[in-house]
Design an enzyme around this catalytic site. Structure first.
Site, short mmCIF file in Angstrom:
data_model
loop_
_atom_site.label_atom_id
_atom_site.label_comp_id
_atom_site.label_asym_id
_atom_site.label_seq_id
_atom_site.Cartn_x
_atom_site.Cartn_y
_atom_site.Cartn_z
N LYS A 1 -54.20 43.61 -20.39
CA LYS A 1 -55.40 43.26 -19.64
C LYS A 1 -56.61 44.06 -20.10
O LYS A 1 -57.73 43.54 -20.09
CB LYS A 1 -55.19 43.46 -18.13
CG LYS A 1 -54.38 42.34 -17.50
CD LYS A 1 -54.57 42.31 -15.99
CE LYS A 1 -53.69 41.24 -15.36
NZ LYS A 1 -53.71 41.29 -13.89
N LYS B 1 -45.23 29.91 -22.79
CA LYS B 1 -44.96 29.44 -21.44
C LYS B 1 -46.15 28.67 -20.89
O LYS B 1 -47.27 28.83 -21.38
CB LYS B 1 -44.49 30.57 -20.52
CG LYS B 1 -45.52 31.51 -20.00
CD LYS B 1 -44.83 32.50 -19.02
CE LYS B 1 -45.87 33.15 -18.13
NZ LYS B 1 -45.33 34.21 -17.29
N LYS C 1 -52.15 28.08 -17.09
CA LYS C 1 -53.40 27.36 -16.81
C LYS C 1 -54.56 27.92 -17.61
O LYS C 1 -55.63 27.32 -17.65
CB LYS C 1 -53.73 27.43 -15.32
CG LYS C 1 -53.99 28.85 -14.84
CD LYS C 1 -54.59 28.87 -13.47
CE LYS C 1 -54.97 30.28 -13.08
NZ LYS C 1 -53.85 31.20 -12.96
#
Ligand code: TRP
Length: 344
Positions: free
Chosen positions: A128, A210, A213
């Site tokens: 992140k 995977k 969105k």
């Protein structure tokens, strides 16, 4: 009836304490079919076997910059979507993390029992901070102490975890053991709960990844709120292979993924699916997968639309959930403050 009989009966009626589960999902926008088949459906099923405490993790969400209006909307929508999916406020405690102040209070205390070195090793932090290089804030770094607080506050026995949260749960266990070691038994040390029937849903256009969105191409994922026609269209454009045979095998990632989805939605085994589509083309199979997914999602969508039009009812459900959560959380936070020597 004698006294002993009364007592025996009482003992029989007392149900064995169910194990407690804690889980939370961040309100970070739309949920995908992957979130549903991999996690949400499991939340619904666990309610029968366990004493479940569930929350929207909106305090976690602000570790990346959020538009306030959007955050609130995403939080309420997620709450409604989970209820529409079958999270039942009669069976479980379900609320918003920000409604119970003890999460933030315990997170602060636990932060003082978490080492800089430990937090530095968290792979999610490393990922992140690479993705949000302009905002590597202290909250992003101490995120695992807040997650530990979520779990330990409710004395959870089990936490259902995917691959991406395993390391955070390991750290939670270390923090709990460390605290217990210094102050005596205060926290239940939680175990990972391996999900029984969680499907691993892959990207429809690139099954090596995977389903997510955040992918650039909207055709690569199915949203839980996608219109039935959109769902059908997306499955028709899913990648397959040139063999034209529906079977689960190495090197057939696209078909394997569709079989996994079809199996998860219908309960059919791979063998049954192979029988069903023997001699048929991929076109037929893709349509069947699309229809199976629509059959699962459509009733949820209908209920979801009803729920989001009744904000007052949703608000009441969350407040009630928060009040129940608060009662449990209070016991832990009082104990912790006392042990640490904090004036109340
Ligand atoms: N960090 C989790 C995620 O991003 C969400 C979460 C917050 C959570 N608190 C939790 C999950 C406690 C399990 C237990 O997916």
């Amino acid at each position: 009836m004698t006294n002993t009989e009364v007592n025996n009966q009482g003992a029989q009626e007392a149900p064995a304490r169910k194990k407690r589960i804690f889980s939370a999902i961040q309100p970070s926008g739309q949920m995908t079919l992957g979130n549903y088949l991999g996690a949400i459906r499991n939340w619904v099923e666990m309610q029968d076997e366990f004493d479940c405490v569930y929350a929207t993790a909106n305090l976690h969400a602000i570790t990346v910059r959020q538009d306030p209006k959007k955050l609130k909307e995403n939080t309420l929508n997620l709450f409604a979507l989970l209820i529409a999916s079958g999270v039942d406020p009669e069976k479980s405690i379900f609320f918003h993390q920000s409604q119970v102040a003890a999460h933030a209070e315990l997170a602060w205390v636990l932060g003082t029992f978490t080492q800089f070195g430990e937090l530095s090793r968290m792979t999610q932090f490393k990922d992140k901070s690479a993705r949000h290089a302009d905002n590597i804030n202290a909250g992003l770094f101490t995120y695992p102490s807040l997650m530990a607080a979520d779990i330990l506050l409710y004395q959870a026995d089990l936490v259902p975890v995917g691959e991406d949260q395993k390391q955070h749960l390991e750290l939670t266990r270390d923090i709990a053991e460390r605290f217990n070691g210094i102050y005596g038994k205060t926290f239940v040390v939680p175990e990972p709960y391996i999900k029984k029937n969680a499907a691993r849903v892959r990207n429809l256009l690139d099954p090596s990844k995977k389903m997510s969105k955040s992918d650039q191409n909207t055709k690569s994922y199915i949203l839980m709120v996608d219109e039935p026609a959109t769902i059908m269209k997306k499955f028709r454009s899913a990648v397959t292979d040139s063999e034209a045979c529906v079977r689960y095998a190495e090197g057939k990632d696209g078909i394997n993924n569709l079989m996994e989805i079809y199996s998860a939605c219908t309960g059919k085994s791979y063998e049954q699916i192979e029988d069903e589509f023997r001699g048929k083309g991929y076109g037929d199979f893709k349509n069947a997968v699309g229809e199976a997914v629509v059959a699962v999602l459509e009733p949820i969508q209908i209920r979801y639309k009803e729920l989001i039009s009744d904000k007052k009812y949703l608000d009441e459900l969350a407040r009630n959930g928060a009040a129940s959560a608060e009662r449990l959380a209070k016991r832990t936070i009082e104990k912790v403050y006392k042990k640490v020597g904090l004036v109340r």
